[in-house]
Design a protein around this motif. Structure first.
Motif, mmCIF file in Angstrom:
data_model
loop_
_atom_site.group_PDB
_atom_site.id
_atom_site.type_symbol
_atom_site.label_atom_id
_atom_site.label_comp_id
_atom_site.label_asym_id
_atom_site.label_seq_id
_atom_site.Cartn_x
_atom_site.Cartn_y
_atom_site.Cartn_z
ATOM 1 N N UNK B 162 23.376 16.898 33.820
ATOM 2 C CA UNK B 162 24.250 17.564 34.799
ATOM 3 C C UNK B 162 23.614 18.871 35.279
ATOM 4 N N UNK B 163 22.952 19.557 34.373
ATOM 5 C CA UNK B 163 22.235 20.799 34.703
ATOM 6 C C UNK B 163 21.202 20.504 35.784
ATOM 7 N N UNK B 164 20.426 19.443 35.554
ATOM 8 C CA UNK B 164 19.385 19.049 36.494
ATOM 9 C C UNK B 164 19.966 18.566 37.823
ATOM 10 N N UNK B 165 21.051 17.807 37.730
ATOM 11 C CA UNK B 165 21.751 17.313 38.925
ATOM 12 C C UNK B 165 22.064 18.460 39.865
ATOM 13 N N UNK B 166 22.681 19.518 39.322
ATOM 14 C CA UNK B 166 23.077 20.642 40.158
ATOM 15 C C UNK B 166 21.890 21.488 40.619
ATOM 16 N N UNK B 167 20.881 21.587 39.784
ATOM 17 C CA UNK B 167 19.693 22.334 40.217
ATOM 18 C C UNK B 167 19.037 21.637 41.398
ATOM 19 N N UNK B 168 19.011 20.299 41.333
ATOM 20 C CA UNK B 168 18.395 19.556 42.421
ATOM 21 C C UNK B 168 19.234 19.621 43.696
ATOM 22 N N UNK B 169 20.521 19.837 43.525
ATOM 23 C CA UNK B 169 21.381 20.028 44.690
ATOM 24 C C UNK B 169 21.096 21.392 45.320
ATOM 25 N N UNK B 170 20.489 22.296 44.523
ATOM 26 C CA UNK B 170 20.121 23.599 45.068
ATOM 27 C C UNK B 170 20.920 24.761 44.496
ATOM 28 N N UNK B 171 21.732 24.482 43.497
ATOM 29 C CA UNK B 171 22.530 25.550 42.898
ATOM 30 C C UNK B 171 21.747 26.271 41.811
#
Lengths: 291, 291
Positions: B162-171
């Protein structure tokens, strides 16, 4: 319009008035008057080309001056009126840029017994998070509101001239009573500033204990923007208008207590109504801005 | 990253998550689940290309789904967890986008007895003055903060994903405790919203009596912007986080009363100090934003 304009208090507001008046050809020359302690600031103003000359001698400053605008904090105006009094000229138009009007009128009454008919109380509503003559700009008042609060005895020609002066600077001029001005500004400007100061102060102390500013988002940035306002100016405004502000603070406290109670009692429908009313009221505000 | 992402609650936030996940190639397909009353909205979402498919049947929605994100108001999450419970899959990762975390954790504990180790509590901090899937955008979360509040037992791999998911979204992802999250957001977001609602409500009623919005300037516009926030969302957030908010309201009222007292007593030096402290605190806030 004017031969010689004298600005007393050549800061952000005074400096911007000087710049705008020159740019619009509203005076042949513009000078500043200040005390010894303002010398460096007035030198800077001349250096920046904001004014043609400056004086620490009031008589020299007012010689051949047909318009005087007092642009100092309202708390210092009574002393300034005392200084001008011996040189008061019925042919000259006097005005100000004070953020409150009741206190200016009171100061004039204290010095002159009554507000002179050639004094036109004015308030340019302009943002002032920056301060000082080096922050002054030629367009600070363009498309901003300017409120005139003439008294019953205010000379009609003096009023018309100041009205036109500000219109030519680019402001949208409104006329209202001194009391209405102070009430309206207390609600729409003074109280919000106090709320912002209170919130940012409270959170500032919490931030010192545990990092909270780091996670504050855009909403907080906007809300708190006015907490960056000049503390000198705001201490001055709040004290000058405390008669209007203090009751408003109490009304706000009552409103806040109501919401607190709704939260405590889990009154979700009433909370929804309260928030919806506010949202609609804000829309009404935005709609009026387009006038 | 995920084969099939299921969003429950396809509004502004859920829709923007769907758009961002697709744009970044984080899922092969994205579907939505909702009740009958959400049908029109989900049809619109599909029409807009925000989702590939939608379901009112929870079993069908969750089939072959490897990630579920609950993006409804926090007040409705317990009911949703009850619906998912019979189909809860230990291989699936579950997460949310709720604006409060304590209430989400409480809801999970009520339904499951303890927070399941494959549920990763999350909160994307994104502005929400608009609402609805038609307001959703692909970049709502870009350069915004995302806070994860894992529990002690939260599965490390689920958390990392989930951490990676959001980082890839740009957060920009931060991790903190549930309690710290709710405290920080109460101070920097929830309280300011309540203050804005209270002020705009108070002034709204005054404006109905005598025109005041007309003269409100830029400061009021910024301060009041968050009063345009969605009332449903905010009634939901405030009730969910009232344990943190109510004490804060009281602390704010104490702060405001102090300022009121300084005004009443003409304590100009202390007012100046108060306003100066706030201005400096705001500067500290701005400096931290550049991190």
């Amino acid at each position: 319009m004017f031969n010689r304009l004298c600005i007393i208090g050549i800061g952000l507001i005074g400096g911007s008035i000087a710049r705008a008046a020159r740019a619009q050809g509203l005076c042949r020359e513009v000078v500043a008057y200040g005390r010894e302690k303002n010398l460096l600031n007035m030198q800077l103003a001349k250096q920046l080309g904001v004014i043609d000359e400056f004086y620490t001698d009031i008589a020299a400053a007012l010689e051949n001056t047909d318009c005087v605008i007092v642009a100092t904090p309202v708390g210092s105006m009574q002393v300034i009126f005392e200084q001008i009094k011996p040189y008061w000229n019925p042919e000259t138009i006097y005005s100000d840029a004070g953020s409150t009007k009741g206190s200016v009128v009171s100061a004039l009454e204290a010095v002159f017994g009554a507000v002179p008919d050639n004094f036109v109380p004015a308030h340019p509503i302009a943002g002032a998070e920056r301060s000082g003559v080096d922050a002054s700009t030629v367009d600070l008042f363009v498309n901003r509101r300017l409120i005139l609060t003439p008294l019953e005895n205010t000379d009609k020609q003096a009023l018309a001239k100041i009205h036109s002066f500000w219109e030519q600077i680019g402001s949208s001029v409104s006329v209202m009573s001194v009391e209405h001005h102070d009430t309206v500004l207390a609600a729409t400007s003074h109280l919000p500033h106090i709320l912002a100061f209170a919130l940012v102060g409270l959170l500032g102390r919490k931030d010192e204990q545990r990092e909270i500013f780091k996670y504050a988002a855009g909403g907080f940035r906007d809300f708190s923007r006015i907490a960056s306002s000049d503390p000198t100016m705001w201490q001055d405004i709040c004290l000058a208008n405390k008669q209007e502000i203090v009751p408003l603070i109490r009304q706000f406290q009552a409103e806040l207590s109501k919401i607190e109670q709704l939260l405590v009692e889990d009154q979700s429908a009433q909370l929804f109504e309260t928030f919806t009313y506010a949202r609609n009221a804000r829309q009404r505000f935005l709609d009026q801005q387009e006038d």
